[in-house]
Design an enzyme around this catalytic site. Structure first.
Site, PDB file in Angstrom:
ATOM      1  N   CYS A  92       0.825  -1.327   0.014  1.00  0.00           N
ATOM      2  CA  CYS A  92      -0.097  -0.004   0.070  1.00  0.00           C
ATOM      3  C   CYS A  92       0.706   1.369   0.143  1.00  0.00           C
ATOM      4  O   CYS A  92       0.374   2.339  -0.441  1.00  0.00           O
ATOM      5  CB  CYS A  92      -1.002  -0.101   1.198  1.00  0.00           C
ATOM      6  SG  CYS A  92      -1.993  -1.259   1.403  1.00  0.00           S
ATOM      7  N   HIS A 370      -9.487   2.886  -1.645  1.00  0.00           N
ATOM      8  CA  HIS A 370      -8.026   2.795  -1.641  1.00  0.00           C
ATOM      9  C   HIS A 370      -7.274   1.932  -2.855  1.00  0.00           C
ATOM     10  O   HIS A 370      -7.446   0.831  -2.547  1.00  0.00           O
ATOM     11  CB  HIS A 370      -7.705   2.074  -0.270  1.00  0.00           C
ATOM     12  CG  HIS A 370      -6.295   1.547   0.021  1.00  0.00           C
ATOM     13  ND1 HIS A 370      -5.213   2.410  -0.560  1.00  0.00           N
ATOM     14  CD2 HIS A 370      -5.627   0.337   0.623  1.00  0.00           C
ATOM     15  CE1 HIS A 370      -4.148   1.588  -0.198  1.00  0.00           C
ATOM     16  NE2 HIS A 370      -4.484   0.558   0.539  1.00  0.00           N
ATOM     17  N   CYS A 400      -0.081   3.034   6.357  1.00  0.00           N
ATOM     18  CA  CYS A 400       0.351   1.423   6.992  1.00  0.00           C
ATOM     19  C   CYS A 400       0.443   0.752   5.623  1.00  0.00           C
ATOM     20  O   CYS A 400      -0.010   1.001   4.640  1.00  0.00           O
ATOM     21  CB  CYS A 400      -0.602   0.787   7.912  1.00  0.00           C
ATOM     22  SG  CYS A 400      -2.229   0.646   7.113  1.00  0.00           S
TER      23      CYS A 400
END
Length: 414
Positions: A92, A370, A400
């Protein structure tokens, strides 16, 4: 050391990440990233033969997203072939890391004009839950030696573990999710995202998407309270051919933990398609090119931590990047923390003692979605636009990422 400046930031709208349902799902991922590059070039009259490198994050580099999607996107955008590219993966965090690497290369004096960004089409790669019979939901991908060293549950299970350890309730995570939806809806209505949005078109010229597709306006605490938790359903699933379940994996590190499952589809990040990019340049290049900077990079940092809980590192990353910049929390006007799960943002604000009014002021991934490797680049552009709109100075962005890591960046308007 040379300065690294942000010239511009652009992104696609986020499309629902379901094959055949999302407005972007029929596009090739290279074409999606290419349209961001095309937009950046046109908006800034960029001389692409002078671009030293294009750094693109992509977390699932298989099939259509394999084969150095960064380079293929540069070629698909019609840029000069001398504009090289690379593709990286920090899960991510790839979209922040791509910008950090671009800035570091400029600061070192080795490059003068670099484009950075990220792309992820989850309608192609699938959501976080693979097809039946292909679980492999942990990040160790069947590496039993690694699993003995660092058991790594699914990220959603980690989110519920953190909520349990921190005593964060279902009501608290749902309340933040509602606030995210409300803030995003207000931002969309007022046009706060318009400056950075690049409309996306099909190959035949038809408009594919020019606005956010994922938000669910009208979300309430009552509607979220009716949703069943998701990751509680994972616990008895076999991880792989060994037959080990998620319950057994968690018990390796936390043998006495009784997980309070609080996360569901409404307070977790949305599965979407999207791409984003930023132009970065050295002060020397600015003098010769006539490009106007919008911000400079004050500091960058990356940290690693516990891979079992996996999602706790944004706080340490923020502290580290503040130390590198010689700044304190009070010096930052706006914060962006990716809402991978509601508990991530809640813990981040709690640990750093932040005023919620300065964090994710236009909503986050629970409302907007996301697109994994694209999100970090999107957040940098989002905070830059909002700093300009409010006539503020500094923004900190972090998130994160899988394996227990977090990149961070501080930008300052010029």
């Amino acid at each position: 050391m040379a300065e690294a400046y942000i010239i511009d930031a652009a992104r696609t709208p986020r499309g629902i990440g379901k094959a055949g349902k999302g407005a972007l799902s029929e596009l090739h991922p290279q074409r999606l990233m290419a349209q961001v590059l095309e937009g950046l070039q046109k908006r800034n009259d960029l001389n692409t033969q002078e671009v030293d490198d294009v750094v693109v994050g992509c977390s699932t580099q298989v099939g259509k997203q394999g084969g150095c999607i960064g380079r293929m996107s540069v070629l698909d955008a019609g840029w000069d072939t001398r504009a090289a590219s690379l593709t990286l993966d920090r899960f991510c965090g790839s979209g922040i890391t791509s910008v950090n690497i671009a800035a570091a290369n400029i600061m070192s004096g080795m490059e003068d004009l670099v484009v950075a960004g990220g792309v992820e089409m989850m309608s192609f790669t699938g959501s976080r839950v693979p097809p039946e019979g292909e679980q492999n939901l942990t990040l160790d991908s069947g590496n039993l030696h690694l699993r003995d060293l660092h058991p790594q549950p699914h990220q959603g299970v980690c989110a519920d573990m953190i909520a349990t350890l921190e005593g964060i309730t279902r009501e608290e995570v749902d309340a933040l999710a509602v606030e995210s939806q409300n803030r995003a809806q207000h931002a969309i209505k007022e046009g706060y995202f318009d400056k950075s949005l690049i409309p996306v078109y099909h190959n035949d010229g038809r408009l594919a998407l020019d606005k956010e597709e994922f938000p669910r306006p009208g979300t309430t605490l009552e509607s979220l309270a009716s949703l069943p938790t998701v990751f509680s359903n994972f616990m008895e699933l076999p991880i792989d051919a060994t037959g080990e379940t998620f319950n057994e994996l968690v018990a390796r590190a936390y043998p006495d933990m009784k997980i309070n499952h609080v996360h569901h589809a409404g307070n977790s990040s949305g599965v979407v398609d999207g791409a984003a990019g930023l132009i970065l340049a050295s002060d020397g290049y600015l003098k010769t090119s006539g490009l106007k900077p919008r911000a400079r990079i004050r500091a960058m940092a990356t940290v690693g931590g516990d891979p079992t809980l996996m999602l706790n590192e944004p706080g340490p990353a923020a502290r580290k990047v503040l130390q590198k910049a010689g700044m304190t929390i009070d010096d930052i006007d706006l914060f962006e923390i990716n809402e991978a799960f509601s508990v991530v943002a809640l813990k981040f604000m709690r640990d750093l003692g932040l005023d919620p009014a300065k964090v994710n002021v236009n909503g986050g991934a629970m409302a907007l979605g996301h697109p994994i490797a694209a999100t970090g680049s999107m957040l940098i552009g989002t905070v830059l636009d909002e700093l300009e709109r409010r006539d503020l100075s500094t923004g900190l962005v972090t998130m994160c990422t899988g394996g227990g890591m977090a990149p961070a960046i501080i930008i300052e308007r010029v």
